[in-house]
Design a protein around this motif. Structure first.
Motif, PDB file in Angstrom:
ATOM      1  N   LYS A  40       0.682  -1.248   0.098  1.00 42.73           N
ATOM      2  CA  LYS A  40      -0.289   0.268   0.058  1.00 42.73           C
ATOM      3  C   LYS A  40       1.038   1.297  -0.450  1.00 42.73           C
ATOM      4  O   LYS A  40       0.418   1.805  -0.391  1.00 42.73           O
ATOM      5  CB  LYS A  40      -0.715  -0.326   1.041  1.00 42.73           C
ATOM      6  N   ASN A  41       1.654   1.370   0.266  1.00 46.37           N
ATOM      7  CA  ASN A  41       2.910   2.611   0.696  1.00 46.37           C
ATOM      8  C   ASN A  41       4.037   2.232  -0.164  1.00 46.37           C
ATOM      9  O   ASN A  41       5.546   3.049   0.379  1.00 46.37           O
ATOM     10  CB  ASN A  41       2.757   2.231   1.824  1.00 46.37           C
ATOM     11  N   ASN A  42       4.171   1.865  -1.080  1.00 46.57           N
ATOM     12  CA  ASN A  42       5.056   0.965  -1.498  1.00 46.57           C
ATOM     13  C   ASN A  42       6.535   0.957  -0.835  1.00 46.57           C
ATOM     14  O   ASN A  42       7.715   1.638  -1.186  1.00 46.57           O
ATOM     15  CB  ASN A  42       5.363   2.783  -3.224  1.00 46.57           C
ATOM     16  N   LEU A  43       6.319   0.225  -0.043  1.00 47.93           N
ATOM     17  CA  LEU A  43       7.882  -0.278   0.903  1.00 47.93           C
ATOM     18  C   LEU A  43       8.804  -1.458   0.646  1.00 47.93           C
ATOM     19  O   LEU A  43       7.921  -2.379   0.485  1.00 47.93           O
ATOM     20  CB  LEU A  43       7.304   0.336   2.383  1.00 47.93           C
ATOM     21  N   GLY A  44       9.524  -1.723   1.085  1.00 45.35           N
ATOM     22  CA  GLY A  44      10.431  -2.623   1.190  1.00 45.35           C
ATOM     23  C   GLY A  44      10.128  -3.007   1.715  1.00 45.35           C
ATOM     24  O   GLY A  44       9.716  -2.790   2.827  1.00 45.35           O
ATOM     25  N   LEU A  45       9.950  -4.619   2.034  1.00 45.95           N
ATOM     26  CA  LEU A  45      10.315  -5.665   3.390  1.00 45.95           C
ATOM     27  C   LEU A  45      11.546  -6.274   3.419  1.00 45.95           C
ATOM     28  O   LEU A  45      11.217  -7.817   2.339  1.00 45.95           O
ATOM     29  CB  LEU A  45       8.918  -5.805   3.243  1.00 45.95           C
ATOM     30  N   ILE A  46      12.126  -6.898   3.686  1.00 47.48           N
ATOM     31  CA  ILE A  46      13.687  -7.575   4.033  1.00 47.48           C
ATOM     32  C   ILE A  46      13.792  -8.409   5.673  1.00 47.48           C
ATOM     33  O   ILE A  46      12.806  -7.899   6.564  1.00 47.48           O
ATOM     34  CB  ILE A  46      14.880  -6.540   4.249  1.00 47.48           C
ATOM     35  N   MET A  47      13.195  -9.702   5.941  1.00 47.34           N
ATOM     36  CA  MET A  47      13.608 -10.386   6.575  1.00 47.34           C
ATOM     37  C   MET A  47      14.739 -10.846   6.894  1.00 47.34           C
ATOM     38  O   MET A  47      14.739 -11.695   5.881  1.00 47.34           O
ATOM     39  CB  MET A  47      12.191 -11.285   7.030  1.00 47.34           C
ATOM     40  N   PHE A  48      14.919 -10.907   8.279  1.00 40.42           N
ATOM     41  CA  PHE A  48      16.102 -11.793   8.547  1.00 40.42           C
ATOM     42  C   PHE A  48      15.861 -13.139   9.433  1.00 40.42           C
ATOM     43  O   PHE A  48      15.035 -13.156  10.612  1.00 40.42           O
ATOM     44  CB  PHE A  48      17.627 -11.311   9.585  1.00 40.42           C
ATOM     45  N   LYS A  80      19.495  -1.604  -2.564  1.00 41.90           N
ATOM     46  CA  LYS A  80      20.179  -0.428  -2.753  1.00 41.90           C
ATOM     47  C   LYS A  80      19.136   0.250  -1.615  1.00 41.90           C
ATOM     48  O   LYS A  80      17.663   0.402  -2.012  1.00 41.90           O
ATOM     49  CB  LYS A  80      19.406   0.512  -3.768  1.00 41.90           C
ATOM     50  N   VAL A  81      19.282   0.707  -0.196  1.00 39.22           N
ATOM     51  CA  VAL A  81      18.821   0.926   0.734  1.00 39.22           C
ATOM     52  C   VAL A  81      18.788   2.728   1.392  1.00 39.22           C
ATOM     53  O   VAL A  81      19.805   2.908   1.736  1.00 39.22           O
ATOM     54  CB  VAL A  81      18.927   0.346   1.952  1.00 39.22           C
ATOM     55  N   SER A  82      17.575   3.447   1.009  1.00 35.82           N
ATOM     56  CA  SER A  82      18.307   4.702   2.080  1.00 35.82           C
ATOM     57  C   SER A  82      17.298   4.938   3.354  1.00 35.82           C
ATOM     58  O   SER A  82      18.238   5.593   4.271  1.00 35.82           O
ATOM     59  CB  SER A  82      17.346   5.324   0.887  1.00 35.82           C
ATOM     60  N   ASN A  83      16.115   3.687   3.446  1.00 36.05           N
ATOM     61  CA  ASN A  83      15.956   4.349   4.586  1.00 36.05           C
ATOM     62  C   ASN A  83      15.512   2.637   5.271  1.00 36.05           C
ATOM     63  O   ASN A  83      14.726   2.111   4.242  1.00 36.05           O
ATOM     64  CB  ASN A  83      14.809   4.790   5.014  1.00 36.05           C
ATOM     65  N   ILE A  84      15.502   2.302   6.877  1.00 37.00           N
ATOM     66  CA  ILE A  84      14.313   1.613   7.201  1.00 37.00           C
ATOM     67  C   ILE A  84      14.562   1.813   8.402  1.00 37.00           C
ATOM     68  O   ILE A  84      14.573   1.941   9.348  1.00 37.00           O
ATOM     69  CB  ILE A  84      15.663   0.262   7.362  1.00 37.00           C
ATOM     70  N   ILE A 101       5.079   5.337   7.572  1.00 36.37           N
ATOM     71  CA  ILE A 101       6.668   5.378   8.936  1.00 36.37           C
ATOM     72  C   ILE A 101       7.052   6.351   8.227  1.00 36.37           C
ATOM     73  O   ILE A 101       7.003   7.274   9.184  1.00 36.37           O
ATOM     74  CB  ILE A 101       6.430   4.762   8.989  1.00 36.37           C
ATOM     75  N   PHE A 102       7.656   6.263   6.809  1.00 37.92           N
ATOM     76  CA  PHE A 102       8.543   7.263   6.534  1.00 37.92           C
ATOM     77  C   PHE A 102       7.777   9.219   6.241  1.00 37.92           C
ATOM     78  O   PHE A 102       9.187   9.588   5.900  1.00 37.92           O
ATOM     79  CB  PHE A 102       9.113   6.511   4.924  1.00 37.92           C
ATOM     80  N   ASP A 103       6.818   8.719   5.852  1.00 39.42           N
ATOM     81  CA  ASP A 103       6.292  10.380   5.877  1.00 39.42           C
ATOM     82  C   ASP A 103       6.649  11.012   6.977  1.00 39.42           C
ATOM     83  O   ASP A 103       6.291  12.810   7.491  1.00 39.42           O
ATOM     84  CB  ASP A 103       4.719  10.074   6.021  1.00 39.42           C
ATOM     85  N   TYR A 104       7.008   9.723   8.310  1.00 40.53           N
ATOM     86  CA  TYR A 104       7.196  11.053   9.319  1.00 40.53           C
ATOM     87  C   TYR A 104       8.918  11.232   9.961  1.00 40.53           C
ATOM     88  O   TYR A 104       8.643  11.903  10.819  1.00 40.53           O
ATOM     89  CB  TYR A 104       6.456  10.583  11.083  1.00 40.53           C
ATOM     90  N   HIS A 105       9.560  10.593   8.890  1.00 41.76           N
ATOM     91  CA  HIS A 105      10.957  10.604   8.437  1.00 41.76           C
ATOM     92  C   HIS A 105      11.965  12.339   8.652  1.00 41.76           C
ATOM     93  O   HIS A 105      11.329  11.682   7.349  1.00 41.76           O
ATOM     94  CB  HIS A 105      12.033   9.104   8.553  1.00 41.76           C
ATOM     95  N   LYS A 106      13.026  12.321   8.522  1.00 39.50           N
ATOM     96  CA  LYS A 106      13.396  13.458   8.552  1.00 39.50           C
ATOM     97  C   LYS A 106      14.925  13.103   8.045  1.00 39.50           C
ATOM     98  O   LYS A 106      15.598  12.108   8.588  1.00 39.50           O
ATOM     99  CB  LYS A 106      13.810  14.491  10.183  1.00 39.50           C
ATOM    100  N   THR A 107      15.495  13.187   6.852  1.00 41.37           N
ATOM    101  CA  THR A 107      16.387  12.827   5.904  1.00 41.37           C
ATOM    102  C   THR A 107      17.519  12.796   7.111  1.00 41.37           C
ATOM    103  O   THR A 107      17.427  14.081   8.068  1.00 41.37           O
ATOM    104  CB  THR A 107      16.434  13.739   4.404  1.00 41.37           C
ATOM    105  N   PHE A 109      18.533  12.013   9.731  1.00 40.37           N
ATOM    106  CA  PHE A 109      18.791  12.136  11.037  1.00 40.37           C
ATOM    107  C   PHE A 109      17.225  10.355  11.377  1.00 40.37           C
ATOM    108  O   PHE A 109      17.488   9.725  10.678  1.00 40.37           O
ATOM    109  CB  PHE A 109      17.079  12.954  11.796  1.00 40.37           C
ATOM    110  N   ILE A 110      18.270  10.173  12.713  1.00 44.20           N
ATOM    111  CA  ILE A 110      17.006   8.906  13.094  1.00 44.20           C
ATOM    112  C   ILE A 110      15.730   9.693  13.905  1.00 44.20           C
ATOM    113  O   ILE A 110      15.730  10.118  14.722  1.00 44.20           O
ATOM    114  CB  ILE A 110      18.174   8.446  14.293  1.00 44.20           C
ATOM    115  N   SER A 111      14.945   8.858  13.373  1.00 44.67           N
ATOM    116  CA  SER A 111      13.853   8.537  14.099  1.00 44.67           C
ATOM    117  C   SER A 111      13.401   7.264  14.618  1.00 44.67           C
ATOM    118  O   SER A 111      13.363   6.486  14.535  1.00 44.67           O
ATOM    119  CB  SER A 111      12.856   8.535  12.398  1.00 44.67           C
ATOM    120  N   VAL A 112      12.520   8.325  16.181  1.00 44.30           N
ATOM    121  CA  VAL A 112      11.845   6.924  17.059  1.00 44.30           C
ATOM    122  C   VAL A 112      10.316   7.292  17.408  1.00 44.30           C
ATOM    123  O   VAL A 112      10.362   7.946  17.335  1.00 44.30           O
ATOM    124  CB  VAL A 112      12.761   7.429  18.373  1.00 44.30           C
TER     125      VAL A 112
END
Length: 112
Positions: A40-48, A80-84, A101-107, A109-112
């Motif tokens: 829905k939000n055009n995000l990637g998903l990576i699992m370990f 190629k990852v910019s933000n996780i 969730i990335f709509d609330y992230h400032k480039t 910076f670390i968002s919590v």
């Protein structure tokens, strides 16, 4: 490392589910929910699903500490990852109403 979805925006939801029980619970209760949210939000998903450090390594720690190695593993990958956004596997997302969730992230910076 398993990439379920790739992201053109280079923003990824990332988590660890190390161990048979953790992976089984993630597959059963979380997987479809997270995939719907990411699509829905055009995000990637990576699992370990495997230890990020060999058990014979003197620095090996339990899986809950291994999440601190995600950055190193992602840097070594060809993805190629910019933000996780790291999520614990006990998080349910209301993918129908939850914003990106990335709509609330400032480039830069670390968002919590």
């Amino acid at each position: 490392m398993k990439v379920f979805l790739e992201s053109k925006s280079k923003n990824y939801i990332v988590s660890v589910a190390i161990g048979i029980s953790a992976k089984k619970n993630w597959d059963k209760f979380i997987k479809d929910n997270w995939i719907s949210y990411c699509k829905k939000n055009n995000l990637g998903l990576i699992m370990f699903f495997e230890d990020l450090i060999d058990k014979s390594d003197p620095y090996w720690k339990k899986p809950n500490w291994q999440k601190l190695l995600l950055g190193e593993k992602l840097l070594k990958s060809k993805i190629k990852v910019s933000n996780i956004c790291f999520l614990d596997i006990d998080i349910l997302i209301n993918y129908l109403t939850s914003p990106n969730i990335f709509d609330y992230h400032k480039t830069k910076f670390i968002s919590v």
